[in-house]
Write an enzyme that holds these catalytic residues in place. Structure first.
Site, short mmCIF file in Angstrom:
data_model
loop_
_atom_site.label_atom_id
_atom_site.label_comp_id
_atom_site.label_asym_id
_atom_site.label_seq_id
_atom_site.Cartn_x
_atom_site.Cartn_y
_atom_site.Cartn_z
N ASP A 36 -32.86 -2.12 33.44
CA ASP A 36 -34.38 -2.32 33.04
C ASP A 36 -33.96 -1.72 31.32
O ASP A 36 -32.86 -0.57 31.57
CB ASP A 36 -35.49 -1.89 33.80
CG ASP A 36 -36.61 -1.85 32.80
OD1 ASP A 36 -36.71 -3.01 31.81
OD2 ASP A 36 -37.29 -1.81 33.21
N HIS A 53 -29.49 -8.25 25.99
CA HIS A 53 -28.27 -8.43 27.52
C HIS A 53 -27.64 -9.09 27.01
O HIS A 53 -26.40 -9.05 28.85
CB HIS A 53 -29.97 -9.96 27.06
CG HIS A 53 -31.62 -9.98 28.00
ND1 HIS A 53 -31.62 -9.27 28.19
CD2 HIS A 53 -32.29 -10.60 27.31
CE1 HIS A 53 -33.66 -9.50 28.33
NE2 HIS A 53 -33.62 -10.07 27.89
N LEU A 147 -16.56 -4.36 46.86
CA LEU A 147 -17.71 -3.90 46.70
C LEU A 147 -18.28 -5.05 47.20
O LEU A 147 -17.18 -6.22 46.49
CB LEU A 147 -18.01 -3.98 45.50
CG LEU A 147 -19.19 -3.52 45.11
CD1 LEU A 147 -19.88 -2.36 45.44
CD2 LEU A 147 -19.44 -3.73 43.82
C1 FPP Z 1 -34.75 -6.16 32.26
O1 FPP Z 1 -34.98 -5.76 30.33
C2 FPP Z 1 -33.38 -7.43 31.42
C3 FPP Z 1 -33.78 -8.68 32.61
C4 FPP Z 1 -35.00 -9.33 32.42
C5 FPP Z 1 -32.32 -8.62 32.39
C6 FPP Z 1 -31.61 -8.34 33.56
C7 FPP Z 1 -30.12 -9.63 32.96
C8 FPP Z 1 -28.84 -9.04 32.27
C9 FPP Z 1 -28.40 -7.51 32.33
C10 FPP Z 1 -28.06 -9.66 32.43
C11 FPP Z 1 -27.28 -9.15 33.56
C12 FPP Z 1 -25.97 -10.23 33.80
C13 FPP Z 1 -25.19 -10.26 34.60
C14 FPP Z 1 -24.43 -11.91 34.77
C15 FPP Z 1 -25.71 -10.27 36.14
P1 FPP Z 1 -35.94 -6.29 30.03
O2 FPP Z 1 -35.66 -7.62 28.93
O3 FPP Z 1 -37.26 -6.05 30.61
O4 FPP Z 1 -36.16 -4.97 28.88
P2 FPP Z 1 -37.56 -4.41 28.50
O5 FPP Z 1 -38.37 -3.54 29.53
O6 FPP Z 1 -36.74 -3.32 27.07
O7 FPP Z 1 -38.34 -5.23 27.37
#
Ligand code: FPP
Length: 256
Positions: A36, A53, A147
């Protein structure tokens, strides 16, 4: 005993843990991470959320490699929830593109790695091209011995329990079992993580302190760990800190 600063990597090298809550508890068997804070990280850097992201995806790769190097058995990451469809269509599309790029890279460039890639969640609303890549990644890595990395895509804990209930109910209707045969183990065996140890340690960085519908069946006895680091800034040291804290917890599983 503190591992901070020494590097868990060297401490755990070569150790393979198979059972949670045994005498040797220095490394959890199953760690989950709610990745997050990508959006806030991007905002802090005056960049679009989608850039956050992308950085989050790179961090995911770094952390999975590290988890494999220390002999962790299972890592489950929350990449896209059943609720994340509520985001602007452009952001959803960008996240799906990041998944696609990750899987294409996994198929072409990660062949020397020993990580088993699995996806958990409902694939039915995903683009067929994405589902095909998911299947191919799972197939290509299923015989690896390192893993096991579960990537939760269109995953919701409640949805998972509904699916399990539907499949079990169907078995009752088909006369294969009766309602009194239904046990906790039977429900577990109908979840996406069937056959895996339940989570020992669930980490949520970024300052939010909630579960957000993540592995709600499996986490009955998990230890939670929260910190304030936005996911793209996450570090191996932060993970070490979480594991060290986990080792200080007294897990009683309802006993004394
Ligand atoms: C949460 O941060 C993140 C997401 C909803 C997307 C997560 C995706 C990735 C980390 C990419 C993963 C990639 C792979 C290949 C598995 P947020 O957008 O809710 O952050 P915020 O709370 O600061 O808005």
């Amino acid at each position: 005993m503190s591992f901070i600063g020494k590097g868990l990597n060297s401490f755990f090298k070569g150790k393979k843990h198979t059972v949670s809550n045994d005498a040797d508890r220095s490394l959890p068997s199953h760690i989950d991470i709610i990745m997050d804070g990508n959006g806030r990280w991007a905002k802090n850097h005056n960049r679009p959320r989608t850039y956050g992201h992308s950085q989050g995806s790179a961090k995911f790769r770094e952390i999975t490699r590290y988890c494999d190097s220390i002999g962790l058995k299972y890592l489950t990451v929350y990449a896209f929830s059943t609720e994340n469809w509520r985001r602007p269509q452009s952001e959803v599309a960008a996240i799906m593109k990041i998944f696609k790029e990750y899987m294409e890279e996994a198929l072409s460039d990660f062949t020397n790695e020993n990580i088993v890639i699995r996806f958990i969640g409902d694939r039915s609303p995903l683009a067929p091209e994405l589902v095909d890549l998911m299947n191919r990644c799972e197939q290509a890595t299923k015989d690896k011995t390192g893993l096991v990395c579960n990537i939760a895509v269109n995953y919701g804990g409640r949805q998972e329990i509904v699916f399990a209930a539907q499949r079990i109910a169907q078995k009752c209707l088909d006369g294969l079992i009766s309602p009194s045969d239904i046990t906790e183990d039977m429900i577990s065996s109908h979840t996406y993580t069937a056959g895996q140890n339940d989570p020992d340690l669930i980490i949520r960085p970024s300052g939010e302190k909630r579960i957000s519908n993540f592995l709600i069946w499996q986490s009955a006895y998990a230890e939670y760990y929260f910190d304030d680091i936005l996911w793209p800034d996450y570090t191996v040291e932060a993970l070490e800190e979480a594991i060290s804290e986990f080792n200080k917890r007294n897990r009683r599983f309802g006993g004394i």
